[in-house]
Write a protein that holds these residues in place. Structure first.
Motif, short mmCIF file in Angstrom:
data_model
loop_
_atom_site.label_atom_id
_atom_site.label_comp_id
_atom_site.label_asym_id
_atom_site.label_seq_id
_atom_site.Cartn_x
_atom_site.Cartn_y
_atom_site.Cartn_z
N ILE A 86 0.57 -1.70 0.10
CA ILE A 86 -0.18 0.19 -0.13
C ILE A 86 0.54 1.19 0.33
O ILE A 86 1.78 1.65 0.89
N THR A 87 1.04 2.15 -1.27
CA THR A 87 1.56 3.42 -1.07
C THR A 87 0.56 4.05 -0.15
O THR A 87 -0.46 4.23 0.39
N ARG A 258 -7.33 0.49 -4.78
CA ARG A 258 -6.65 -0.80 -5.67
C ARG A 258 -6.81 -0.97 -6.86
O ARG A 258 -5.57 -1.66 -7.26
N GLN A 259 -7.32 -0.60 -7.51
CA GLN A 259 -7.67 -1.13 -8.91
C GLN A 259 -8.32 -2.80 -8.87
O GLN A 259 -7.68 -3.53 -10.08
N ASP A 260 -8.91 -3.06 -7.87
CA ASP A 260 -9.06 -4.77 -7.93
C ASP A 260 -10.12 -5.26 -8.95
O ASP A 260 -11.91 -4.24 -8.37
N ARG A 261 -9.87 -5.92 -9.37
CA ARG A 261 -11.26 -6.52 -10.28
C ARG A 261 -11.87 -7.72 -9.37
O ARG A 261 -11.54 -7.90 -8.53
N VAL A 262 -13.43 -7.32 -10.31
CA VAL A 262 -14.06 -8.05 -9.73
C VAL A 262 -14.56 -9.45 -8.90
O VAL A 262 -14.42 -9.65 -7.70
N ALA A 263 -13.44 -10.03 -10.00
CA ALA A 263 -13.26 -11.55 -9.87
C ALA A 263 -12.84 -11.66 -8.61
O ALA A 263 -11.72 -12.82 -8.43
#
Length: 414
Positions: A86-87, A258-263
């Motif tokens: 984590i930045t 963090r731009q985590d994708r749905v899956a």
């Protein structure tokens, strides 16, 4: 002989054989003091550690790197996906977005072995320097002894100001000096002291809380030349009853940042602060079981010693038993008398052992870390009943032997 007379006889026998009573009671006292002492020390240490976490409350949670280091997560011997740390900008963005829901603080450890200078005075290279924001002190329940907290402008622009621990004040400044607005140097840069933390103490020789220095987290991020600092977030829900719901919202905010994708699974970890207290209670429970087991073994040895002394007492008082039987005492009353003596000795020794154990336990707990005086009422009540049980168990065989003696043979005994 009725029950009251048996009690009186037991007390008279205890007084007449005072030395034997003292020695026998001492055996029980040592066993009880070890039991109560260990359990008191464990509860005292637990109370001190729990106090350290008390400020977090039951409505806070932590967000940190997945796997605690931002590296590869290892589960069941298999190395899984590597997650980036984590930045600072991600942590700060979360704080800004979470403000609409609750309060959050961003902090990071700059160094755990920093050297701080002021003129000719230099600290040992064991100072903890931490970057924090204006919410850090309130969320972590840390109080200021003097001075002030960081201002929003100082946090925003990363001003070179610092809040120092109590030990830092004592090391770098004279007792008659005011550290406010004075300059200290660390990492080759000057910082202005704006506050001093209250003395917090620690567990054992670890007094790190008083050896720490807080600087604005923006300023700390500038010291992160290699991008290796581990930024953490502590969020506080608006209400303890809404903790789970707001943790879900926090997860959604962080996944978006963090731009985590749905899956895709979360690339970070979110932990309730309450789980720390639960883990602490679990560890304390294991310690209590271990302490109770060791104390019980000691008490078992004490009960064997008591039984041995009571058997000797029966042999010494064989003629007395014969006279009592000749005067009409039944085996039941004889057995009752010796049981009363054993219980009386155990209770007297147990009371002394409880007081000794409370004292020893509190001394140990306060030696490991400064705290208050703890009176373990639960362990005292349990110990009292244990004393009675030990008296019954240790006294039954001698009492049974005494009740079966033949009166004629007893009167002839020399």
């Amino acid at each position: 002989m009725n029950l009251i007379e048996n009690v009186r006889e037991a007390l008279t026998s205890v007084k007449v054989n005072l030395l034997r009573t003292v020695l026998t009671g001492a055996i029980i006292a040592i066993g009880i003091s070890s039991l109560v002492g260990m359990l008191t020390a464990i509860d005292g240490i637990k109370a001190q550690i729990a106090e350290s976490f008390a400020g977090l409350g039951a409505n806070s949670f932590d967000i940190q790197n997945r796997g605690f280091n931002g590296g590869r997560v290892v589960q069941e011997g298999k190395t899984e996906k590597s997650y980036p740390s984590i930045t600072f900008r991600e942590a700060w963005k979360f704080k800004e977005d979470y403000t609409a829901i609750g309060q959050a603080t961003v902090f990071t450890t700059v160094s755990g072995a920093a050297e701080v200078k002021r003129g000719s005075k230099t600290t040992n290279p064991n100072t903890r320097v931490r970057g924090a924001d204006e919410n850090y002190l309130s969320i972590k329940a840390i109080k200021l002894a003097k001075g002030r907290n960081f201002s929003q402008m100082e946090i925003r622009y990363g001003t070179a100001v610092a809040i120092i621990g109590k030990e830092m004040e004592e090391t770098l400044f004279e007792s008659n000096e005011d550290p406010m607005n004075q300059k200290i140097n660390m990492f080759g840069r000057p910082y202005t002291v704006i506050g001093v933390l209250e003395k917090q103490g620690g567990v054992g020789r670890d007094q790190g809380a008083d050896r720490q220095i807080l600087i604005p987290v923006e300023n700390a991020s500038r010291l992160d030349q290699r991008g290796t600092f581990n930024y953490r977030i502590t969020g506080v829900a608006s209400d303890p009853g809404k903790l789970e719901y707001e943790m879900g919202q926090a997860t959604g905010i962080m996944r978006k940042i963090r731009q985590d994708r749905v899956a895709q699974e979360d690339s970070f970890e979110l932990t309730k602060s309450q789980s720390v207290a639960e883990s602490l209670e679990e560890v304390a429970g294991y310690l209590r079981i271990g302490g109770f087991g060791i104390g019980f073994i000691t008490l078992l040895g004490a009960s064997i010693g008591l039984m041995n002394i009571m058997l000797v007492s029966v042999t010494e008082r064989t003629r007395e038993i014969g006279i009592r039987k000749a005067l009409g005492a039944t085996p039941h009353r004889i057995r009752q008398q010796f049981l009363m003596e054993a219980i009386t000795i155990c209770v007297v020794g147990g009371l002394f052992g409880m007081m000794l154990g409370i004292g020893i336990g509190n001394i140990i707990a306060n030696f490991i870390g400064p705290g208050g005086f703890l009176v373990p009422w639960l362990w005292m009540i349990i110990s009292f009943f244990i004393c009675i049980a030990v008296g019954l168990i240790a006294g039954y065989i001698p009492a049974s032997k005494a009740s079966r003696l033949d009166p004629i043979e007893s009167l002839r005994y020399e």
